[in-house]
Design a protein around this motif. Structure first.
Motif, PDB file in Angstrom:
ATOM      1  N   MET A  23      32.396  65.336  58.408  1.00 28.57           N
ATOM      2  CA  MET A  23      32.663  64.631  57.164  1.00 28.57           C
ATOM      3  C   MET A  23      32.084  63.224  57.286  1.00 28.57           C
ATOM      4  SD  MET A  23      36.369  66.007  55.902  1.00 28.57           S
ATOM      5  CE  MET A  23      36.000  65.503  54.221  1.00 28.57           C
ATOM      6  N   GLU A  24      31.798  62.616  56.163  1.00 31.87           N
ATOM      7  CA  GLU A  24      31.030  61.374  56.121  1.00 31.87           C
ATOM      8  C   GLU A  24      31.652  60.244  56.943  1.00 31.87           C
ATOM      9  OE1 GLU A  24      28.958  58.617  52.630  1.00 31.87           O
ATOM     10  OE2 GLU A  24      30.497  60.086  52.117  1.00 31.87           O
ATOM     11  N   ASN A  25      32.971  60.086  56.872  1.00 32.45           N
ATOM     12  CA  ASN A  25      33.640  58.980  57.566  1.00 32.45           C
ATOM     13  C   ASN A  25      34.397  59.476  58.799  1.00 32.45           C
ATOM     14  OD1 ASN A  25      32.883  56.908  55.644  1.00 32.45           O
ATOM     15  ND2 ASN A  25      34.307  57.896  54.236  1.00 32.45           N
ATOM     16  N   THR A  26      33.676  60.148  59.679  1.00 36.81           N
ATOM     17  CA  THR A  26      34.254  60.628  60.928  1.00 36.81           C
ATOM     18  C   THR A  26      33.352  60.204  62.079  1.00 36.81           C
ATOM     19  OG1 THR A  26      33.094  62.768  60.826  1.00 36.81           O
ATOM     20  CG2 THR A  26      35.260  62.635  59.761  1.00 36.81           C
ATOM     21  N   TRP A  27      33.803  60.477  63.296  1.00 34.61           N
ATOM     22  CA  TRP A  27      32.980  60.145  64.466  1.00 34.61           C
ATOM     23  C   TRP A  27      33.128  61.240  65.513  1.00 34.61           C
ATOM     24  CZ3 TRP A  27      35.525  58.955  69.163  1.00 34.61           C
ATOM     25  CH2 TRP A  27      36.907  58.712  69.063  1.00 34.61           C
ATOM     26  N   TYR A  28      32.088  61.346  66.360  1.00 40.68           N
ATOM     27  CA  TYR A  28      32.019  62.448  67.323  1.00 40.68           C
ATOM     28  C   TYR A  28      31.258  61.929  68.540  1.00 40.68           C
ATOM     29  CZ  TYR A  28      31.545  67.488  68.520  1.00 40.68           C
ATOM     30  OH  TYR A  28      31.636  68.725  69.103  1.00 40.68           O
ATOM     31  N   THR A  29      31.950  61.748  69.644  1.00 40.84           N
ATOM     32  CA  THR A  29      31.289  61.208  70.828  1.00 40.84           C
ATOM     33  C   THR A  29      32.128  61.475  72.073  1.00 40.84           C
ATOM     34  OG1 THR A  29      30.242  59.229  71.753  1.00 40.84           O
ATOM     35  CG2 THR A  29      32.331  58.908  70.654  1.00 40.84           C
ATOM     36  N   VAL A  30      31.571  61.133  73.208  1.00 40.73           N
ATOM     37  CA  VAL A  30      32.180  61.457  74.493  1.00 40.73           C
ATOM     38  C   VAL A  30      33.390  60.577  74.817  1.00 40.73           C
ATOM     39  CG1 VAL A  30      30.748  59.893  75.849  1.00 40.73           C
ATOM     40  CG2 VAL A  30      31.611  61.985  76.906  1.00 40.73           C
ATOM     41  N   ILE A  31      33.485  59.397  74.174  1.00 46.00           N
ATOM     42  CA  ILE A  31      34.562  58.465  74.490  1.00 46.00           C
ATOM     43  C   ILE A  31      34.832  57.584  73.278  1.00 46.00           C
ATOM     44  CG2 ILE A  31      33.014  56.664  75.378  1.00 46.00           C
ATOM     45  CD1 ILE A  31      35.082  56.125  77.588  1.00 46.00           C
ATOM     46  N   SER A  32      36.058  57.147  73.115  1.00 45.10           N
ATOM     47  CA  SER A  32      36.384  56.273  71.985  1.00 45.10           C
ATOM     48  C   SER A  32      35.757  54.898  72.191  1.00 45.10           C
ATOM     49  CB  SER A  32      37.907  56.133  71.853  1.00 45.10           C
ATOM     50  OG  SER A  32      38.419  55.348  72.906  1.00 45.10           O
ATOM     51  N   PRO A  33      35.478  54.165  71.111  1.00 38.69           N
ATOM     52  CA  PRO A  33      34.892  52.823  71.252  1.00 38.69           C
ATOM     53  C   PRO A  33      35.759  51.887  72.096  1.00 38.69           C
ATOM     54  CG  PRO A  33      34.734  53.568  68.988  1.00 38.69           C
ATOM     55  CD  PRO A  33      35.582  54.569  69.702  1.00 38.69           C
ATOM     56  N   GLU A  34      37.081  51.986  71.941  1.00 43.11           N
ATOM     57  CA  GLU A  34      37.979  51.116  72.713  1.00 43.11           C
ATOM     58  C   GLU A  34      37.878  51.399  74.204  1.00 43.11           C
ATOM     59  OE1 GLU A  34      40.252  51.962  68.810  1.00 43.11           O
ATOM     60  OE2 GLU A  34      38.824  52.971  70.114  1.00 43.11           O
ATOM     61  N   ASN A  88      23.558  63.442  62.837  1.00 36.08           N
ATOM     62  CA  ASN A  88      22.661  64.285  62.057  1.00 36.08           C
ATOM     63  C   ASN A  88      21.198  63.948  62.357  1.00 36.08           C
ATOM     64  OD1 ASN A  88      22.367  66.363  60.039  1.00 36.08           O
ATOM     65  ND2 ASN A  88      21.719  64.786  58.607  1.00 36.08           N
ATOM     66  N   ARG A  89      20.906  62.644  62.496  1.00 37.16           N
ATOM     67  CA  ARG A  89      19.547  62.219  62.816  1.00 37.16           C
ATOM     68  C   ARG A  89      19.110  62.728  64.188  1.00 37.16           C
ATOM     69  NH1 ARG A  89      20.398  57.313  62.585  1.00 37.16           N
ATOM     70  NH2 ARG A  89      20.353  56.759  64.793  1.00 37.16           N
ATOM     71  N   LEU A  90      20.044  62.771  65.133  1.00 37.24           N
ATOM     72  CA  LEU A  90      19.751  63.247  66.485  1.00 37.24           C
ATOM     73  C   LEU A  90      19.798  64.785  66.586  1.00 37.24           C
ATOM     74  CD1 LEU A  90      21.867  60.598  68.438  1.00 37.24           C
ATOM     75  CD2 LEU A  90      19.370  60.720  68.313  1.00 37.24           C
ATOM     76  N   LYS A  91      20.070  65.440  65.453  1.00 37.71           N
ATOM     77  CA  LYS A  91      20.106  66.906  65.357  1.00 37.71           C
ATOM     78  C   LYS A  91      21.178  67.523  66.269  1.00 37.71           C
ATOM     79  CE  LYS A  91      15.263  67.209  64.011  1.00 37.71           C
ATOM     80  NZ  LYS A  91      13.921  67.779  64.279  1.00 37.71           N
ATOM     81  N   LEU A  92      22.310  66.820  66.376  1.00 35.85           N
ATOM     82  CA  LEU A  92      23.428  67.342  67.154  1.00 35.85           C
ATOM     83  C   LEU A  92      24.453  68.031  66.264  1.00 35.85           C
ATOM     84  CD1 LEU A  92      23.895  64.331  69.600  1.00 35.85           C
ATOM     85  CD2 LEU A  92      22.759  66.510  70.056  1.00 35.85           C
ATOM     86  N   ILE A  93      24.305  67.858  64.949  1.00 32.80           N
ATOM     87  CA  ILE A  93      25.125  68.589  63.985  1.00 32.80           C
ATOM     88  C   ILE A  93      24.190  69.164  62.925  1.00 32.80           C
ATOM     89  CG2 ILE A  93      27.193  67.180  64.362  1.00 32.80           C
ATOM     90  CD1 ILE A  93      26.498  65.726  61.712  1.00 32.80           C
ATOM     91  N   ASP A  94      24.747  70.015  62.062  1.00 30.72           N
ATOM     92  CA  ASP A  94      23.910  70.701  61.074  1.00 30.72           C
ATOM     93  C   ASP A  94      23.942  70.060  59.694  1.00 30.72           C
ATOM     94  OD1 ASP A  94      23.011  73.167  62.640  1.00 30.72           O
ATOM     95  OD2 ASP A  94      25.168  73.163  62.966  1.00 30.72           O
ATOM     96  N   GLY A  95      24.848  69.095  59.500  1.00 26.59           N
ATOM     97  CA  GLY A  95      24.895  68.457  58.195  1.00 26.59           C
ATOM     98  C   GLY A  95      26.120  67.575  58.038  1.00 26.59           C
ATOM     99  N   ILE A  96      26.125  66.819  56.932  1.00 27.51           N
ATOM    100  CA  ILE A  96      27.213  65.890  56.635  1.00 27.51           C
ATOM    101  C   ILE A  96      27.893  66.324  55.341  1.00 27.51           C
ATOM    102  CG2 ILE A  96      27.799  63.491  56.102  1.00 27.51           C
ATOM    103  CD1 ILE A  96      25.237  62.683  57.633  1.00 27.51           C
ATOM    104  N   ILE A  97      29.221  66.336  55.367  1.00 29.10           N
ATOM    105  CA  ILE A  97      29.994  66.646  54.164  1.00 29.10           C
ATOM    106  C   ILE A  97      30.351  65.322  53.490  1.00 29.10           C
ATOM    107  CG2 ILE A  97      32.087  67.703  53.230  1.00 29.10           C
ATOM    108  CD1 ILE A  97      32.098  69.565  55.642  1.00 29.10           C
ATOM    109  N   LYS A  98      29.809  65.095  52.314  1.00 30.55           N
ATOM    110  CA  LYS A  98      30.063  63.848  51.591  1.00 30.55           C
ATOM    111  C   LYS A  98      31.539  63.745  51.199  1.00 30.55           C
ATOM    112  CE  LYS A  98      26.067  61.702  51.210  1.00 30.55           C
ATOM    113  NZ  LYS A  98      25.891  60.311  51.659  1.00 30.55           N
ATOM    114  N   GLU A  99      32.079  62.549  51.346  1.00 31.35           N
ATOM    115  CA  GLU A  99      33.459  62.299  50.952  1.00 31.35           C
ATOM    116  C   GLU A  99      33.486  61.558  49.619  1.00 31.35           C
ATOM    117  OE1 GLU A  99      35.891  60.434  53.914  1.00 31.35           O
ATOM    118  OE2 GLU A  99      35.017  61.593  55.558  1.00 31.35           O
TER     119      GLU A  99
END
Length: 317
Positions: free
Chosen positions: A216-227, A255-266
């Motif tokens: 979804m548009e306002n989500t994040w996906y990564t190996v570790i939290s920013p904090e 999406n730019r790095l092609k690690l997901i298939d698309g973005i769901i607009k919110e």
């Protein structure tokens, strides 16, 4: 309604609009034109603010206390057809990981996802959306059940990470997540994964392997939290905004790095601002994605999924 720091200009305009409407109702003064101007100003402010969000602001939106969680999406999409299933047949039923059968129209799906709480009591009950090993083993049990009966799997990811407690490690947290990743790559049914909130570390990947993965548009996906990243690299949480920028964790980055298939607009303002709109967007993506995958054979589904992940990280100098 709660507002984040960068949303305060919107709050001010909304308060002014409410006062304007109240004045019109309580007196004979015609405030139609003034209210109309405020509405246009509010709409413009929303578009400008949400069009230029920083990675850290998107992280904040993904954690908004009014943002819908997994069960909200499932109940809205499936209605009373959803039947929750419990337990890993070994230790116990993990309340942070939920799953069960539900229908969209005439098509059955196995829904699996992390569930957070709405207040202090339910957050403790749900362990803040951080699953133990038995949660991942429950998820795998339900996936294998879906495979047995030819039912497609939909996973909804929203977790700050797998539970890092000593007891979780004693029961094999790492093995449970690794086993899920392995088994999900070779499931013989369509697998659709959607990040609806936070997508942190192995806690997210443990149910995030799919033929199609959306954020979804306002989500994040990564190996570790920013904090946590900030505390490791700078030994302080004060640099979390820089960490969020460096991690490339937004849906746009992924999406730019092609690690997901698309973005769901919110909807403008985020999923919490228009829950019905967010539910409809997710439902539409599930239906459209399933339609694209349903005619593939078991072998084609597995091959497509395996090749998708094998091709990640390949580059030419």
């Amino acid at each position: 309604m709660e507002y984040l720091d960068f949303e305060l200009p919107i709050k001010e305009l909304e308060d002014q609009l409410v006062k304007c409407v109240a004045i019109g109702e309580e007196s004979e003064v015609d405030v139609t034109e003034t209210c109309s101007k405020l509405e246009k100003k509010l709409e413009k402010a929303k578009k400008e603010i949400y069009k230029n969000l920083t990675p850290w602001q998107r992280v904040q939106l993904s954690r908004h206390p009014n943002r819908p969680y997994t069960l909200d999406y499932i109940n809205a999409i499936c209605g009373d057809t959803f039947m929750e299933l419990h337990g890993d047949r070994s230790v116990k039923d993990d309340k942070a990981m939920i799953g069960g059968l539900g229908k969209i129209g005439d098509q059955s799906f196995m829904f699996i996802g992390q569930q957070k709480g709405y207040n202090t009591k339910t957050r403790q009950y749900r362990n803040f959306g951080m699953a133990n090993p038995e949660g991942y083993r429950k998820a795998l049990r339900l996936m294998k059940m879906a495979e047995k009966f030819g039912i497609p799997v939909v996973t909804l990811v929203d977790t700050p990470g797998a539970y890092p407690g000593l007891e979780a490690e004693e029961r094999g947290q790492g093995e449970a997540i690794a086993r899920n990743i392995l088994e999900m790559t070779r499931l013989k049914v369509p697998v659709i994964a959607i990040i609806i909130g936070e997508g942190a570390s192995g806690g997210a990947v443990g149910i995030g392997v799919g033929n199609s993965v959306y954020m979804m548009e306002n989500t994040w996906y990564t190996v570790i939290s920013p904090e946590s990243c900030s505390s490791i690299l700078w030994r302080s949480w004060e640099y979390k905004e820089q960490a969020a920028e460096a991690l490339k964790l937004t849906a746009e980055d992924m999406n730019r790095l092609k690690l997901i298939d698309g973005i769901i607009k919110e909807p403008i303002g985020g999923a919490h601002a228009d829950r019905a709109g967010a539910f409809k967007a997710v439902e539409t993506h599930i239906i459209n994605t399933f339609d694209a995958l349903k005619d593939l054979t078991e072998a084609e589904l597995i091959t497509q999924r395996m090749e998708k992940y094998e091709n990640m990280g390949i580059y030419k100098e």
